[in-house]
Design a protein around this motif. Structure first.
Motif, PDB file in Angstrom:
ATOM      1  N   PHE A   1      17.017   5.277 -39.666  1.00  0.00           N
ATOM      2  CA  PHE A   1      18.293   4.963 -39.028  1.00  0.00           C
ATOM      3  C   PHE A   1      18.998   3.770 -39.655  1.00  0.00           C
ATOM      4  O   PHE A   1      19.902   3.201 -39.050  1.00  0.00           O
ATOM      5  N   ASP A   2      18.575   3.406 -40.883  1.00  0.00           N
ATOM      6  CA  ASP A   2      19.161   2.230 -41.537  1.00  0.00           C
ATOM      7  C   ASP A   2      20.681   2.257 -41.580  1.00  0.00           C
ATOM      8  O   ASP A   2      21.337   1.264 -41.272  1.00  0.00           O
ATOM      9  N   GLN A   3      21.236   3.440 -41.983  1.00  0.00           N
ATOM     10  CA  GLN A   3      22.689   3.530 -42.113  1.00  0.00           C
ATOM     11  C   GLN A   3      23.364   3.285 -40.769  1.00  0.00           C
ATOM     12  O   GLN A   3      24.429   2.673 -40.704  1.00  0.00           O
TER      13      GLN A   3
ATOM     14  N   ARG B   1      33.955  -4.055 -39.133  1.00  0.00           N
ATOM     15  CA  ARG B   1      35.053  -3.111 -39.300  1.00  0.00           C
ATOM     16  C   ARG B   1      34.830  -1.850 -38.474  1.00  0.00           C
ATOM     17  O   ARG B   1      35.757  -1.306 -37.880  1.00  0.00           O
ATOM     18  N   TRP B   2      33.579  -1.396 -38.395  1.00  0.00           N
ATOM     19  CA  TRP B   2      33.280  -0.212 -37.586  1.00  0.00           C
ATOM     20  C   TRP B   2      33.493  -0.509 -36.102  1.00  0.00           C
ATOM     21  O   TRP B   2      34.060   0.295 -35.365  1.00  0.00           O
ATOM     22  N   LEU B   3      33.057  -1.710 -35.693  1.00  0.00           N
ATOM     23  CA  LEU B   3      33.212  -2.066 -34.274  1.00  0.00           C
ATOM     24  C   LEU B   3      34.695  -2.127 -33.898  1.00  0.00           C
ATOM     25  O   LEU B   3      35.089  -1.628 -32.835  1.00  0.00           O
ATOM     26  N   VAL B   4      35.501  -2.714 -34.802  1.00  0.00           N
ATOM     27  CA  VAL B   4      36.941  -2.747 -34.539  1.00  0.00           C
ATOM     28  C   VAL B   4      37.485  -1.326 -34.456  1.00  0.00           C
ATOM     29  O   VAL B   4      38.277  -0.976 -33.575  1.00  0.00           O
TER      30      VAL B   4
ATOM     31  N   TRP C   1      26.572  -0.050 -37.054  1.00  0.00           N
ATOM     32  CA  TRP C   1      26.869  -0.734 -35.793  1.00  0.00           C
ATOM     33  C   TRP C   1      26.811  -2.248 -35.927  1.00  0.00           C
ATOM     34  O   TRP C   1      27.090  -2.962 -34.971  1.00  0.00           O
ATOM     35  N   ASP C   2      26.425  -2.747 -37.130  1.00  0.00           N
ATOM     36  CA  ASP C   2      26.525  -4.180 -37.387  1.00  0.00           C
ATOM     37  C   ASP C   2      27.820  -4.539 -38.090  1.00  0.00           C
ATOM     38  O   ASP C   2      28.178  -5.705 -38.194  1.00  0.00           O
ATOM     39  N   ALA C   3      28.508  -3.501 -38.611  1.00  0.00           N
ATOM     40  CA  ALA C   3      29.702  -3.774 -39.405  1.00  0.00           C
ATOM     41  C   ALA C   3      30.884  -4.083 -38.501  1.00  0.00           C
ATOM     42  O   ALA C   3      31.242  -3.273 -37.649  1.00  0.00           O
TER      43      ALA C   3
ATOM     44  N   ASN D   1      30.134   4.534 -50.948  1.00  0.00           N
ATOM     45  CA  ASN D   1      28.948   4.282 -50.145  1.00  0.00           C
ATOM     46  C   ASN D   1      28.784   5.470 -49.206  1.00  0.00           C
ATOM     47  O   ASN D   1      29.089   5.414 -48.019  1.00  0.00           O
ATOM     48  N   LEU D   2      28.302   6.566 -49.797  1.00  0.00           N
ATOM     49  CA  LEU D   2      28.297   7.829 -49.066  1.00  0.00           C
ATOM     50  C   LEU D   2      27.506   7.765 -47.772  1.00  0.00           C
ATOM     51  O   LEU D   2      27.926   8.284 -46.750  1.00  0.00           O
ATOM     52  N   GLY D   3      26.343   7.104 -47.821  1.00  0.00           N
ATOM     53  CA  GLY D   3      25.485   7.050 -46.636  1.00  0.00           C
ATOM     54  C   GLY D   3      26.227   6.528 -45.422  1.00  0.00           C
ATOM     55  O   GLY D   3      26.152   7.106 -44.338  1.00  0.00           O
ATOM     56  N   GLN D   4      27.011   5.441 -45.625  1.00  0.00           N
ATOM     57  CA  GLN D   4      27.799   4.891 -44.518  1.00  0.00           C
ATOM     58  C   GLN D   4      28.823   5.917 -44.024  1.00  0.00           C
ATOM     59  O   GLN D   4      28.996   6.097 -42.826  1.00  0.00           O
ATOM     60  N   GLY D   5      29.467   6.565 -44.971  1.00  0.00           N
ATOM     61  CA  GLY D   5      30.453   7.578 -44.609  1.00  0.00           C
ATOM     62  C   GLY D   5      29.832   8.684 -43.782  1.00  0.00           C
ATOM     63  O   GLY D   5      30.380   9.100 -42.760  1.00  0.00           O
TER      64      GLY D   5
END
Lengths: 302, 316
Positions: A61-63, A72-75, A68-70, A268-272
């Motif tokens: 579950f690294d990605q 930008r994602w939280l925003v 959920w630490d990013a 950064n495909l994994g994040q996507g």
């Protein structure tokens, strides 16, 4: 013997309707390879550490943790929540009120409907750019009101990180409420005239009839509209790109844009993949209960 | 003359009943309303204000596009132009810049034409045959695939984009118009198939059976019976696809190379480019030009457009 009868009785199990099967090949490929296969593929690869190219080296579950630490994602998620809740409420309320007004046997109904629905024919890019211009603080609504004498008037949602998402909301409502109005109007037209007569005979005021009789009767239309709006909300992308490009800073980022940027720009495909899987889960949360209510559960539709 | 006769006969019939009713329940029918009752003022007032709100952006777009830049800097966006100029339109069409290219929106326009026409034709051809097979030639498993297709319509595109990129790359058509046409066909398929399936299922079954008895096969029935009977639904599908594909942005950006960018993508690049002085009048002219095609389709098709989106929306 049994095998023989079966064989002769239906010798062409696979050849039956052969043309129909051949004709359905594109549908079958789309459904199985793209929709089902593609979705599974993305979910599987969201557990890998793919960067520039997809690679099958699993990292658990690294990605998702990184996601959920990013900030930008939280925003993005927060924006989507605000945008989603408000656009649901406003488009349902405005759409219904407009439909109720249109249902009063008014004249020029067609003209009004044409005017309210035309923004829906326009793309989100066009919508976003028009509203970018209208909300431009230097030339747009703010400057016009100031030139009328109200010097301290401030209305610059696209340049204020705290309220930028509401600026996008205004444009989205302009584009989409016409459709909701049309759906609601179709629902209202489906209400039996006798209901209205009965309510009138009983002396129930009109607004009460709407709230306690008509709206509960339109449950199906409301749910369908809700699902349509909601699945549109999750996909919101073009509008933000056109209106603000996610700015100021990252203040108006949305999940769909996060996915695109990480897949095709940040390499950064994994994040996507992880972010798009989160989008998929969101949609599933909306769709599954609806599909269950609508098609499953053994309850007959009225 | 005939009016009077009609009136008399109506009056003859209605009179006795009306008289008794008046005794029992007062005058029948709705109370005649004055045109300017408070209720009417409220309804029409609200609707007119709402209509103005919807029209405002279009008005501002047109006004801005007809002004010169000096006038825009001085004046108010709602004011009509003092001096009408069509220069912004010419510039937007033929010489607005995206990056190093300065050949205007016309390139994007023709790209969009080259994308929209084949995508519309291919997607409708495939989906109508699918719908026909589903409605009249049900085979084992057909419903399952159809269900997957419909559920797939709700999956965010972002989830399926990358696998499609890989498939197209393997086929050697990633970045080409052919690839983009295929993508539009794929994502148009759920809604169009549903549209055609429901329409064909609503046609009288006797026609189909009679043709079967006469020995007509799958394609004969499709071309000789179904197709000629379903022109309206083909028009609805066409409206849906032309506006949808023309307005697409995401697929254009993801699946084509810059030289094939559709109009929406090019428009966004022109308006949101950071280089150079912002020419708002050119931007607005470009925006109108991009919106013109779907708007034209919308105004020409009228009720059919509503029917198209309602079919797409309500049953989707």
């Amino acid at each position: 013997m049994a095998g023989y009868t079966q064989g002769s009785g239906r010798p062409n199990q696979w050849l039956r309707n052969l043309n129909a099967k051949i004709a359905s090949v594109p549908m079958i490929l789309t459904a199985v390879v793209i929709f089902l296969g593609g979705t599974i593929w993305t979910v599987v690869y969201s557990f890998t550490n793919s960067k520039l190219l997809p690679r099958l080296s699993f990292v658990g579950f690294d990605q998702y943790e990184r996601l959920w630490d990013a900030p930008r994602w939280l925003v993005s998620v927060q924006n989507l929540a605000i945008y989603g809740i408000f656009s649901l409420i406003f488009s349902l309320v405005i759409g219904f009120v407009l439909a109720a007004l249109m249902d009063q046997k008014i004249r020029f109904e067609n003209t009004f409907r044409t005017i309210m629905l035309y923004p829906f024919a326009l793309s989100f890019i066009v919508t976003g750019l028009v509203w970018q211009w209208l909300l431009n603080p230097e030339f747009g609504i703010q400057s016009v009101v100031r030139s009328l004498g109200w010097e301290s008037f401030t209305f610059d949602p696209l340049y204020n990180a705290n309220i930028v998402i509401y600026g996008i909301l205004i444009a989205a409502l302009w584009q989409g409420t016409g459709l909701v109005m049309c759906l609601m109007l179709a629902g209202l037209r489906g209400i039996d005239e006798d209901i209205w007569k009965a309510a009138r005979v009983d002396g129930i005021p009109m607004w009460k009839t709407y709230i306690f009789v008509v709206i509960p009767m339109m449950r199906g239309v409301f749910i369908t509209t809700l699902v349509i709006i909601a699945s549109g909300i999750v996909k919101v992308y073009d509008l933000v790109v056109a209106q603000t490009s996610g700015g100021p800073g990252i203040a108006s980022e949305v999940p769909a844009k996060y996915v695109y940027d990480y897949m095709f720009q940040a390499q950064n495909l994994g994040q996507g993949f992880a972010a798009s899987t989160m989008m998929l889960i969101t949609v599933a949360i909306i769709i599954v209960p609806w599909a269950y209510l609508e098609f499953g559960g053994g309850r007959k539709r009225v | 003359m005939s009016d009077i006769v009609a009136f008399n006969s109506v009056a003859d019939e209605a009179l006795p009943q009306a008289q008794t009713d008046r005794v029992v329940a007062g005058p029948r029918g709705r109370k005649p309303r004055r045109a300017l009752s408070g209720r009417n003022i409220m309804i029409y007032g609200t609707l007119i204000i709402v209509a103005l709100y919807y029209l405002l952006p279009l008005y501002v777009m047109v006004m801005t596009s007809l002004k010169g830049m000096p006038e825009i800097r001085l004046g108010n966006i709602f004011a009509p132009p003092l001096e009408i100029t069509f220069e912004p339109w010419v510039k937007a069409w033929s010489s607005a810049c995206t990056g190093l290219n300065c050949d205007g929106l016309s390139r994007g326009f023709w790209n969009s034409v080259r994308i929209t026409i084949p995508s519309t034709i291919v997607s409708i051809a495939i989906a109508s045959v699918n719908g026909y097979a589903l409605a009249n030639w049900r085979f084992k498993g057909a419903e399952l695939f159809f269900t997957i297709l419909i559920v797939g319509a709700f999956i965010p595109y972002q989830v399926m984009i990358y696998p499609i990129v890989i498939v197209l790359r393997e086929m050697g058509i990633y970045g080409t118009l052919t690839g983009l046409i295929m993508v539009h066909t794929i994502f148009g398929m759920p809604i169009l198939t549903l549209l055609f399936r429901n329409y064909f299922a609503g046609l009288p079954e006797e026609l189909f059976k009679a043709a079967r008895v006469d020995g007509a096969g799958f394609w004969t029935i499709y071309f000789k019976i179904m197709l000629p009977m379903s022109l309206p639904i083909f028009v609805v599908a066409m409206i849906l696809q032309v506006t949808g594909i023309w307005n697409d942005f995401l697929f254009g950006v993801v699946f084509t190379r810059p030289e094939y960018y559709p109009m929406t993508v090019q428009l966004n690049n022109i308006v949101n480019s950071v280089q150079g002085v912002k020419e708002y009048n050119v931007n607005m002219a470009a925006t109108i030009l991009t919106g013109a095609v779907p708007l034209f389709v919308y105004f020409v098709s009228g009720r059919l457009f509503v029917r198209g989106i309602a079919a797409g929306a309500v049953k989707g």
